[in-house]
Design an enzyme around this catalytic site. Structure first.
Site, PDB file in Angstrom:
ATOM      1  N   ASP A   1       2.632   2.412   2.335  1.00  0.00           N
ATOM      2  CA  ASP A   1       3.800   2.185   3.042  1.00  0.00           C
ATOM      3  C   ASP A   1       4.815   1.902   1.887  1.00  0.00           C
ATOM      4  O   ASP A   1       6.019   2.385   1.807  1.00  0.00           O
ATOM      5  CB  ASP A   1       3.577   1.150   4.047  1.00  0.00           C
ATOM      6  CG  ASP A   1       4.729   0.807   5.122  1.00  0.00           C
ATOM      7  OD1 ASP A   1       4.861  -0.027   5.776  1.00  0.00           O
ATOM      8  OD2 ASP A   1       5.694   1.827   4.897  1.00  0.00           O
TER       9      ASP A   1
ATOM     10  N   GLY B   1       0.828  -1.289  -0.025  1.00  0.00           N
ATOM     11  CA  GLY B   1      -0.096   0.036  -0.137  1.00  0.00           C
ATOM     12  C   GLY B   1       0.871   1.257  -0.068  1.00  0.00           C
ATOM     13  O   GLY B   1       1.793   1.562  -0.687  1.00  0.00           O
TER      14      GLY B   1
ATOM     15  N   THR C   1      -7.686   2.291   5.966  1.00  0.00           N
ATOM     16  CA  THR C   1      -8.719   1.801   5.240  1.00  0.00           C
ATOM     17  C   THR C   1      -8.314   1.074   4.070  1.00  0.00           C
ATOM     18  O   THR C   1      -9.365   0.701   3.330  1.00  0.00           O
ATOM     19  CB  THR C   1      -9.093   3.178   4.626  1.00  0.00           C
ATOM     20  OG1 THR C   1      -8.390   3.783   3.668  1.00  0.00           O
ATOM     21  CG2 THR C   1      -9.704   4.278   5.659  1.00  0.00           C
ATOM     22  N   GLY C   2      -7.320   0.639   3.846  1.00  0.00           N
ATOM     23  CA  GLY C   2      -6.768  -0.483   2.852  1.00  0.00           C
ATOM     24  C   GLY C   2      -6.552  -1.916   3.441  1.00  0.00           C
ATOM     25  O   GLY C   2      -7.569  -2.286   3.873  1.00  0.00           O
TER      26      GLY C   2
HETATM   27  N1  APR Z   1      -0.607   7.705  -2.090  1.00  0.00           N
HETATM   28  C1  APR Z   1      -1.834   8.061  -1.240  1.00  0.00           C
HETATM   29  N2  APR Z   1      -2.646   6.925  -0.753  1.00  0.00           N
HETATM   30  C2  APR Z   1      -2.082   5.693  -1.110  1.00  0.00           C
HETATM   31  C3  APR Z   1      -1.131   5.352  -1.899  1.00  0.00           C
HETATM   32  C4  APR Z   1      -0.349   6.165  -2.315  1.00  0.00           C
HETATM   33  N3  APR Z   1       0.715   6.146  -2.985  1.00  0.00           N
HETATM   34  N4  APR Z   1      -1.264   4.027  -2.032  1.00  0.00           N
HETATM   35  C5  APR Z   1      -2.132   3.540  -1.393  1.00  0.00           C
HETATM   36  N5  APR Z   1      -3.006   4.422  -0.689  1.00  0.00           N
HETATM   37  C6  APR Z   1      -4.243   4.403   0.127  1.00  0.00           C
HETATM   38  C7  APR Z   1      -4.873   3.173  -0.210  1.00  0.00           C
HETATM   39  O1  APR Z   1      -5.736   3.568  -1.183  1.00  0.00           O
HETATM   40  C8  APR Z   1      -5.930   3.288   1.210  1.00  0.00           C
HETATM   41  O2  APR Z   1      -7.116   4.393   1.101  1.00  0.00           O
HETATM   42  O3  APR Z   1      -3.815   4.505   1.515  1.00  0.00           O
HETATM   43  C9  APR Z   1      -4.803   3.962   2.228  1.00  0.00           C
HETATM   44  C10 APR Z   1      -4.520   3.317   3.031  1.00  0.00           C
HETATM   45  O4  APR Z   1      -4.308   1.926   2.749  1.00  0.00           O
HETATM   46  P1  APR Z   1      -3.026   0.984   3.079  1.00  0.00           P
HETATM   47  O5  APR Z   1      -1.808   1.411   2.481  1.00  0.00           O
HETATM   48  O6  APR Z   1      -3.302  -0.507   2.877  1.00  0.00           O
HETATM   49  O7  APR Z   1      -2.836   1.053   4.659  1.00  0.00           O
HETATM   50  P2  APR Z   1      -3.542   0.569   5.992  1.00  0.00           P
HETATM   51  O8  APR Z   1      -4.929  -0.065   5.597  1.00  0.00           O
HETATM   52  O9  APR Z   1      -3.295   1.378   7.145  1.00  0.00           O
HETATM   53  O10 APR Z   1      -2.733  -0.897   6.171  1.00  0.00           O
HETATM   54  C11 APR Z   1      -1.475  -0.679   6.706  1.00  0.00           C
HETATM   55  O11 APR Z   1      -0.600  -2.147   5.050  1.00  0.00           O
HETATM   56  O12 APR Z   1       1.049  -1.671   3.551  1.00  0.00           O
HETATM   57  C12 APR Z   1       0.819  -2.221   4.771  1.00  0.00           C
HETATM   58  O13 APR Z   1       2.724  -1.883   5.914  1.00  0.00           O
HETATM   59  C13 APR Z   1       1.435  -1.440   5.895  1.00  0.00           C
HETATM   60  O14 APR Z   1       0.962  -3.320   7.330  1.00  0.00           O
HETATM   61  C14 APR Z   1       0.802  -2.171   7.133  1.00  0.00           C
HETATM   62  C15 APR Z   1      -0.709  -2.332   6.417  1.00  0.00           C
END
Ligand code: APR
Length: 168
Positions: free
Chosen positions: A35, A33, A119-120
């Site tokens: 991260d 995501g 939210t992901g």
């Molecule tokens: N820019 C902005 N927002 C983004 C991007 C980006 N490049 N990529 C993804 N997103 C959005 C997703 O669409 C979602 O709306 O970030 C939001 C959070 O989603 P996730 O990245 O899946 O984060 P989260 O739900 O907090 O889960 C965190 O996921 O990636 C792993 O290491 C992380 O274990 C942790 C978990």
């Protein structure tokens, strides 16, 4: 306090702000995501700096440099994993926003951008998360601080529409 709150549909790694907030996991050693996107854009040195931080608890926030990003800093926060809403998830999500804002203000930062934390992969309902995010930032802005501009950076249109409606 004339602080600007705005919603943007963009890739958070492209934003030219003092800090972008990373939705990390407790290891702070990268993931998927946003991260993954932030670590890819910032480069290897970000991971090396994160290794020194000794992880991060859910709801807490830690700051690093931005490295190859346009943003000067990354504020890493760990959102709650949604478990039906009965495990203090709303309070922990609120803490992510509060602690990220406090950390930015402690360092005199003026502009920052949040992704839609939790939210992901962590499956927090986007509408409830957006309400918590906007309420928490508005609450913080009642007190004077260095923070002048907060962007809710939405990757998808549906999140963008949610924030636009809340910010009207
Ligand atoms: N820019 C902005 N927002 C983004 C991007 C980006 N490049 N990529 C993804 N997103 C959005 C997703 O669409 C979602 O709306 O970030 C939001 C959070 O989603 P996730 O990245 O899946 O984060 P989260 O739900 O907090 O889960 C965190 O996921 O990636 C792993 O290491 C992380 O274990 C942790 C978990």
């Amino acid at each position: 306090m004339n602080t600007a709150l705005e919603a943007l549909q963009a890739d958070i790694t492209t934003l030219d702000v003092d800090a972008i907030v990373n939705a990390a996991n407790s290891s702070l050693l990268g993931g998927g995501g946003v991260d993954g996107a932030i670590h890819r854009a910032a480069g290897r040195e970000l991971l090396e700096e994160c290794r020194l931080l000794n992880g991060c608890r859910t709801g807490e926030a830690k700051m690093t440099k931005g490295h190859k990003l346009r943003a000067r800093h990354v504020i890493h926060t760990v959102g709650p994993i949604w478990n039906g809403g009965t495990q203090r998830e709303p309070g922990l999500l609120r803490a992510c926003y509060e602690n990220s804002l406090k950390l930015a203000a402690e360092h005199g930062l003026q502009s920052m951008a949040f992704p839609c934390i939790s939210t992901g992969v962590y499956r927090f309902p986007p509408d409830q998360a957006a309400q918590i995010a906007v309420d928490t930032v508005r609450e913080f802005m009642r007190e004077p601080s260095s923070v002048r501009r907060v962007i809710f950076c939405c990757f998808g249109k549906s999140d963008f529409d949610l924030y636009q409606a809340l910010l009207q």
